[in-house]
Design a protein around this motif. Structure first.
Motif, PDB file in Angstrom:
ATOM      1  N   ASN A  55       0.978  -1.249   0.148  1.00  0.00           N
ATOM      2  CA  ASN A  55       0.179  -0.032  -0.004  1.00  0.00           C
ATOM      3  C   ASN A  55       0.698   1.239  -0.150  1.00  0.00           C
ATOM      4  O   ASN A  55       0.372   2.323  -0.097  1.00  0.00           O
ATOM      5  CB  ASN A  55      -0.880  -0.024   1.178  1.00  0.00           C
ATOM      6  CG  ASN A  55      -1.725  -1.253   1.437  1.00  0.00           C
ATOM      7  OD1 ASN A  55      -2.333  -1.607   0.334  1.00  0.00           O
ATOM      8  ND2 ASN A  55      -1.939  -1.746   2.300  1.00  0.00           N
ATOM      9  N   LEU A  56       1.921   1.238   0.433  1.00  0.00           N
ATOM     10  CA  LEU A  56       3.179   2.319   0.402  1.00  0.00           C
ATOM     11  C   LEU A  56       3.739   2.393  -1.067  1.00  0.00           C
ATOM     12  O   LEU A  56       4.759   1.632  -1.073  1.00  0.00           O
ATOM     13  CB  LEU A  56       3.892   2.243   1.635  1.00  0.00           C
ATOM     14  CG  LEU A  56       3.303   2.057   2.771  1.00  0.00           C
ATOM     15  CD1 LEU A  56       4.141   1.865   3.849  1.00  0.00           C
ATOM     16  CD2 LEU A  56       2.384   3.349   3.234  1.00  0.00           C
ATOM     17  N   VAL A  57       3.667   3.423  -1.825  1.00  0.00           N
ATOM     18  CA  VAL A  57       4.140   3.343  -2.974  1.00  0.00           C
ATOM     19  C   VAL A  57       5.071   4.721  -3.043  1.00  0.00           C
ATOM     20  O   VAL A  57       4.456   6.042  -2.679  1.00  0.00           O
ATOM     21  CB  VAL A  57       3.244   3.505  -4.351  1.00  0.00           C
ATOM     22  CG1 VAL A  57       4.004   3.801  -5.523  1.00  0.00           C
ATOM     23  CG2 VAL A  57       2.472   2.263  -4.130  1.00  0.00           C
ATOM     24  N   PHE A  58       6.427   4.694  -3.361  1.00  0.00           N
ATOM     25  CA  PHE A  58       7.279   5.784  -3.395  1.00  0.00           C
ATOM     26  C   PHE A  58       8.167   5.763  -4.671  1.00  0.00           C
ATOM     27  O   PHE A  58       8.335   4.595  -5.235  1.00  0.00           O
ATOM     28  CB  PHE A  58       8.405   5.651  -2.216  1.00  0.00           C
ATOM     29  CG  PHE A  58       7.556   5.634  -0.784  1.00  0.00           C
ATOM     30  CD1 PHE A  58       7.533   6.973  -0.121  1.00  0.00           C
ATOM     31  CD2 PHE A  58       7.081   4.653  -0.141  1.00  0.00           C
ATOM     32  CE1 PHE A  58       6.859   6.907   1.102  1.00  0.00           C
ATOM     33  CE2 PHE A  58       6.553   4.597   0.976  1.00  0.00           C
ATOM     34  CZ  PHE A  58       6.540   5.857   1.727  1.00  0.00           C
ATOM     35  N   ALA A  59       8.445   6.951  -5.098  1.00  0.00           N
ATOM     36  CA  ALA A  59       9.531   6.982  -6.183  1.00  0.00           C
ATOM     37  C   ALA A  59      10.775   7.894  -5.720  1.00  0.00           C
ATOM     38  O   ALA A  59      10.756   8.306  -4.852  1.00  0.00           O
ATOM     39  CB  ALA A  59       8.854   7.982  -7.344  1.00  0.00           C
ATOM     40  N   ALA A  60      11.696   7.537  -6.306  1.00  0.00           N
ATOM     41  CA  ALA A  60      13.342   8.118  -5.821  1.00  0.00           C
ATOM     42  C   ALA A  60      13.904   8.085  -7.108  1.00  0.00           C
ATOM     43  O   ALA A  60      14.014   7.529  -8.175  1.00  0.00           O
ATOM     44  CB  ALA A  60      13.739   7.326  -4.696  1.00  0.00           C
ATOM     45  N   THR A  61      14.941   9.271  -7.092  1.00  0.00           N
ATOM     46  CA  THR A  61      16.041   9.475  -8.180  1.00  0.00           C
ATOM     47  C   THR A  61      17.284  10.121  -7.546  1.00  0.00           C
ATOM     48  O   THR A  61      17.195  10.804  -6.501  1.00  0.00           O
ATOM     49  CB  THR A  61      15.307  10.430  -9.136  1.00  0.00           C
ATOM     50  OG1 THR A  61      16.243  10.435 -10.318  1.00  0.00           O
ATOM     51  CG2 THR A  61      14.855  11.706  -8.594  1.00  0.00           C
ATOM     52  N   ASP A  62      18.290   9.938  -8.405  1.00  0.00           N
ATOM     53  CA  ASP A  62      19.567  10.607  -8.025  1.00  0.00           C
ATOM     54  C   ASP A  62      19.739  11.535  -9.292  1.00  0.00           C
ATOM     55  O   ASP A  62      19.002  11.518 -10.179  1.00  0.00           O
ATOM     56  CB  ASP A  62      20.583   9.852  -7.670  1.00  0.00           C
ATOM     57  CG  ASP A  62      20.982   8.813  -8.772  1.00  0.00           C
ATOM     58  OD1 ASP A  62      20.282   8.954  -9.576  1.00  0.00           O
ATOM     59  OD2 ASP A  62      22.071   8.054  -8.741  1.00  0.00           O
ATOM     60  N   ILE A  63      20.852  12.264  -9.117  1.00  0.00           N
ATOM     61  CA  ILE A  63      20.913  13.202 -10.264  1.00  0.00           C
ATOM     62  C   ILE A  63      22.657  12.812 -10.735  1.00  0.00           C
ATOM     63  O   ILE A  63      23.653  12.940  -9.931  1.00  0.00           O
ATOM     64  CB  ILE A  63      21.066  14.365  -9.713  1.00  0.00           C
ATOM     65  CG1 ILE A  63      19.510  15.106  -9.183  1.00  0.00           C
ATOM     66  CG2 ILE A  63      21.638  15.612 -10.677  1.00  0.00           C
ATOM     67  CD1 ILE A  63      19.591  16.231  -8.689  1.00  0.00           C
ATOM     68  N   ASN A  64      22.688  12.452 -12.067  1.00  0.00           N
ATOM     69  CA  ASN A  64      23.991  12.436 -12.663  1.00  0.00           C
ATOM     70  C   ASN A  64      24.096  13.019 -13.958  1.00  0.00           C
ATOM     71  O   ASN A  64      22.776  13.423 -14.537  1.00  0.00           O
ATOM     72  CB  ASN A  64      24.398  10.884 -12.809  1.00  0.00           C
ATOM     73  CG  ASN A  64      24.837  10.141 -11.451  1.00  0.00           C
ATOM     74  OD1 ASN A  64      25.533  10.402 -10.969  1.00  0.00           O
ATOM     75  ND2 ASN A  64      23.780   9.142 -11.222  1.00  0.00           N
ATOM     76  N   ARG A  65      25.221  13.366 -14.521  1.00  0.00           N
ATOM     77  CA  ARG A  65      25.362  13.925 -15.837  1.00  0.00           C
ATOM     78  C   ARG A  65      24.579  13.121 -16.898  1.00  0.00           C
ATOM     79  O   ARG A  65      23.947  13.578 -17.764  1.00  0.00           O
ATOM     80  CB  ARG A  65      26.855  14.420 -16.355  1.00  0.00           C
ATOM     81  CG  ARG A  65      26.784  15.131 -17.346  1.00  0.00           C
ATOM     82  CD  ARG A  65      28.236  15.766 -17.830  1.00  0.00           C
ATOM     83  NE  ARG A  65      29.139  14.653 -17.948  1.00  0.00           N
ATOM     84  CZ  ARG A  65      29.233  14.105 -18.968  1.00  0.00           C
ATOM     85  NH1 ARG A  65      28.671  14.509 -19.930  1.00  0.00           N
ATOM     86  NH2 ARG A  65      30.110  13.001 -19.093  1.00  0.00           N
ATOM     87  N   VAL A 105       9.026   1.897  -6.081  1.00  0.00           N
ATOM     88  CA  VAL A 105       8.779   0.778  -5.149  1.00  0.00           C
ATOM     89  C   VAL A 105       7.424   0.797  -4.521  1.00  0.00           C
ATOM     90  O   VAL A 105       7.118   1.756  -3.783  1.00  0.00           O
ATOM     91  CB  VAL A 105      10.141   0.783  -4.221  1.00  0.00           C
ATOM     92  CG1 VAL A 105      10.006  -0.666  -3.513  1.00  0.00           C
ATOM     93  CG2 VAL A 105      11.109   0.843  -4.975  1.00  0.00           C
ATOM     94  N   ALA A 106       6.915  -0.089  -4.485  1.00  0.00           N
ATOM     95  CA  ALA A 106       5.704  -0.691  -3.356  1.00  0.00           C
ATOM     96  C   ALA A 106       5.886  -1.601  -2.200  1.00  0.00           C
ATOM     97  O   ALA A 106       6.662  -2.450  -2.347  1.00  0.00           O
ATOM     98  CB  ALA A 106       4.622  -1.025  -4.197  1.00  0.00           C
ATOM     99  N   PHE A 107       5.848  -0.801  -1.225  1.00  0.00           N
ATOM    100  CA  PHE A 107       6.159  -1.582   0.106  1.00  0.00           C
ATOM    101  C   PHE A 107       4.781  -2.135   0.805  1.00  0.00           C
ATOM    102  O   PHE A 107       3.891  -1.467   0.907  1.00  0.00           O
ATOM    103  CB  PHE A 107       6.747  -0.479   1.187  1.00  0.00           C
ATOM    104  CG  PHE A 107       8.190  -0.230   0.563  1.00  0.00           C
ATOM    105  CD1 PHE A 107       9.344  -0.973   0.992  1.00  0.00           C
ATOM    106  CD2 PHE A 107       8.719   0.918  -0.005  1.00  0.00           C
ATOM    107  CE1 PHE A 107      10.686  -0.630   0.400  1.00  0.00           C
ATOM    108  CE2 PHE A 107       9.770   1.264  -0.235  1.00  0.00           C
ATOM    109  CZ  PHE A 107      10.903   0.308  -0.050  1.00  0.00           C
ATOM    110  N   ARG A 108       5.033  -3.135   1.582  1.00  0.00           N
ATOM    111  CA  ARG A 108       3.994  -3.786   2.731  1.00  0.00           C
ATOM    112  C   ARG A 108       4.509  -3.069   3.907  1.00  0.00           C
ATOM    113  O   ARG A 108       5.776  -2.293   4.091  1.00  0.00           O
ATOM    114  CB  ARG A 108       4.246  -5.067   2.732  1.00  0.00           C
ATOM    115  CG  ARG A 108       3.683  -5.785   1.601  1.00  0.00           C
ATOM    116  CD  ARG A 108       4.210  -7.473   1.481  1.00  0.00           C
ATOM    117  NE  ARG A 108       3.573  -8.138   2.671  1.00  0.00           N
ATOM    118  CZ  ARG A 108       2.436  -8.821   2.901  1.00  0.00           C
ATOM    119  NH1 ARG A 108       1.870  -8.829   1.558  1.00  0.00           N
ATOM    120  NH2 ARG A 108       2.353  -9.586   3.941  1.00  0.00           N
ATOM    121  N   ASN A 109       3.671  -3.275   4.791  1.00  0.00           N
ATOM    122  CA  ASN A 109       3.757  -2.622   6.235  1.00  0.00           C
ATOM    123  C   ASN A 109       5.064  -3.456   6.895  1.00  0.00           C
ATOM    124  O   ASN A 109       5.673  -2.734   7.776  1.00  0.00           O
ATOM    125  CB  ASN A 109       2.459  -2.722   7.052  1.00  0.00           C
ATOM    126  CG  ASN A 109       1.463  -1.849   6.704  1.00  0.00           C
ATOM    127  OD1 ASN A 109       1.777  -0.803   5.956  1.00  0.00           O
ATOM    128  ND2 ASN A 109       0.337  -2.172   6.981  1.00  0.00           N
TER     129      ASN A 109
END
Length: 488
Positions: A358-368, A376-380
């Motif tokens: 139920n917990l959906v997150f997006a993430a990114t880093d920065i490169n040239r 990613v979707a997480f369970r409790n």
């Protein structure tokens, strides 16, 4: 600058090689003056008469030819050499650096002097002293080649009719970055050295060779000849820019690196970082052993600060080019077997969020080269499933290598805007077909933090924009609670 103990040790090994023979591979940090040392070692061997035919080999023919230009210039213009070896330098000065004058140059008795000036070869004159005796450096030859050039079968006739074969080879950085990254080129260059180079002395004699090099990656040409198991016939020694890191490497120096990165990213320079070092100098120096205390760049306090700044600027390349101990591109704590991979394969399609996650997150880093992102979707219970991942923009860089600071920041802001819009438009849905949106987009603020914070505070999307940063595992402490506080 005054020599370091490493320089003196290398010079001693070069002298030992000239006098007694042998094969030596000596790895020096980048910028430590190995090319300067090899140039003068070659000249010293010939001018003293210890060696009669020196072959200088560089990674490319262009670098090799520039060495011959150096030799000519020193023999013609260097007043110190002229003071000690006038019977050699006087003849070279008379040529004015012109091959045609060398070709027709005569001694006082009307005989040809024997001096030769070519693009990749210099031959010393054949002259007599006041007693009519020959000098030990008469008819000395120095020749240069790129490693992949025509090296085999070198010999020269002298004015006395004697045939000379190479008796001393100096390999000055026999690889460049392109060849070091190619396994095929490393193999080819290794074969050339073991076959063509070591066979230069002829059938009955052993060649003396010294290789001064810098390791670029693990398994490259330099790394192979430094490995006593692969090449036990070569006496390989690795010299480092820093022998021992300070006790506070993961403490106060980590704080220093944070200040450095943030201020440099904002165009403020390293003044605040330097003041921080001055204020904690004794603690930050404790335990450190630098190899060359006089190697200090302009605007820096001492060699240790120069080293730490180089580590920040060059990343993992520091351990290759300055420590001659490259890190593996990828390190595994265990061997990955096919069955281990198969255990983690699912039949869930891309963009589908599994039931209970139920917990959906997006993430990114920065490169040239791009913004690398993951959804990613997480369970409790913190188990998770990767819903989508990739690089944005695909097929092109975020900014060019020569971009100005203003252009770079503008391009990063624009790329974050486009990436967030793309993530907002992903067709994410659960197994019942219901649309799903991420709760947060986490953005690594380790690089250009001001741009990241400005974007997160000004942009609007159907999820929260959050700047995040990571800590080294040894500095991360959540106490007795294994999971940590909410949102930690």
């Amino acid at each position: 600058l005054p020599f370091s103990p490493a320089h003196l040790n290398i010079i001693e090994k070069l002298y030992t090689a000239m006098k007694k023979g042998g094969l030596f591979a000596l790895a020096m940090p980048r910028g430590h003056g190995k090319s300067t040392i090899t140039k003068w070692a070659a000249l010293y061997a010939l001018l003293t008469g210890i060696r009669k035919y020196v072959v200088y080999i560089a990674a490319t023919s262009e670098l090799a030819n520039s060495f011959i230009e150096f030799v000519k210039q020193q023999l013609i213009d260097n007043d110190v050499l002229h003071e000690y070896y006038p019977h050699i330098t006087t003849y070279f000065r008379a040529t004015e650096g012109k091959a045609i004058k060398a070709k027709y140059q005569l001694r006082a008795d009307g005989e040809p002097s024997g001096i030769v000036l070519h693009k990749n070869l210099v031959m010393f004159p054949d002259v007599l002293d006041s007693r009519g005796e020959v000098y030990p450096n008469n008819s000395g030859i120095i020749e240069s080649h790129g490693l992949t050039g025509a090296i085999r079968g070198k010999w020269k006739d002298t004015t006395t009719g004697k045939v000379l074969r190479p008796d001393f080879v100096i390999l000055d950085d026999p690889q460049d970055r392109e060849s070091a990254e190619s396994e095929a080129q490393c193999n080819m260059r290794e074969r050339i050295i073991m076959g063509d180079v070591l066979g230069l002395a002829g059938v009955k004699k052993r060649i003396t060779a010294v290789m001064l090099c810098t390791v670029i990656r693990r398994g490259d040409l330099a790394d192979r000849f430094l490995d006593h198991k692969l090449h036990p016939e070569w006496q390989g020694v690795r010299y480092k820019l820093i022998e021992k890191f300070p006790d506070e490497q993961d403490g106060l120096w980590e704080d220093y690196r944070k200040i450095y990165r943030e201020d440099v990213a904002e165009g403020k320079g390293i003044k605040r970082a330097t003041e921080f070092y001055k204020g904690h100098k004794e603690a930050m120096q404790k335990g450190a052993i630098v190899s060359w205390e006089h190697r200090v760049r302009e605007g820096e306090i001492d060699a240790l600060q120069t080293i730490e700044n180089l580590m920040i600027e060059t990343g993992d390349s520091f351990f290759a080019e300055y420590q001659n101990e490259p890190k593996d591109i990828m390190e595994f704590t265990y061997r990955v077997e096919i069955q281990d991979v198969l255990k983690h394969i699912t039949n869930i399609e891309r963009f589908i969020v599994p039931r209970g996650h139920n917990l959906v997150f997006a993430a990114t880093d920065i490169n040239r080269v791009g913004l690398h992102y993951v959804v990613v979707a997480f369970r409790n219970d913190l188990s998770g499933h990767i819903v989508d991942y990739g690089r944005y923009p695909a097929g092109r860089n975020v900014w060019e290598a020569n971009a100005t600071e203003m252009v770079r920041k503008k391009k990063i802001f624009q790329a974050l805007q486009e990436l967030a819009g793309m993530i907002a438009g992903l067709p994410l849905r659960d197994e019942d077909g219901k649309t799903v949106k991420p709760l947060w987009l986490l953005i690594d603020r380790g690089y250009e933090p001001d741009v990241v914070h400005r974007f997160c505070s000004s942009a609007y999307f159907p999820f929260r924009l959050v700047p995040v940063r990571g800590y080294a595992s040894q500095k991360y402490n959540v106490g007795k609670n294994v999971i940590g506080a909410p949102k930690e």
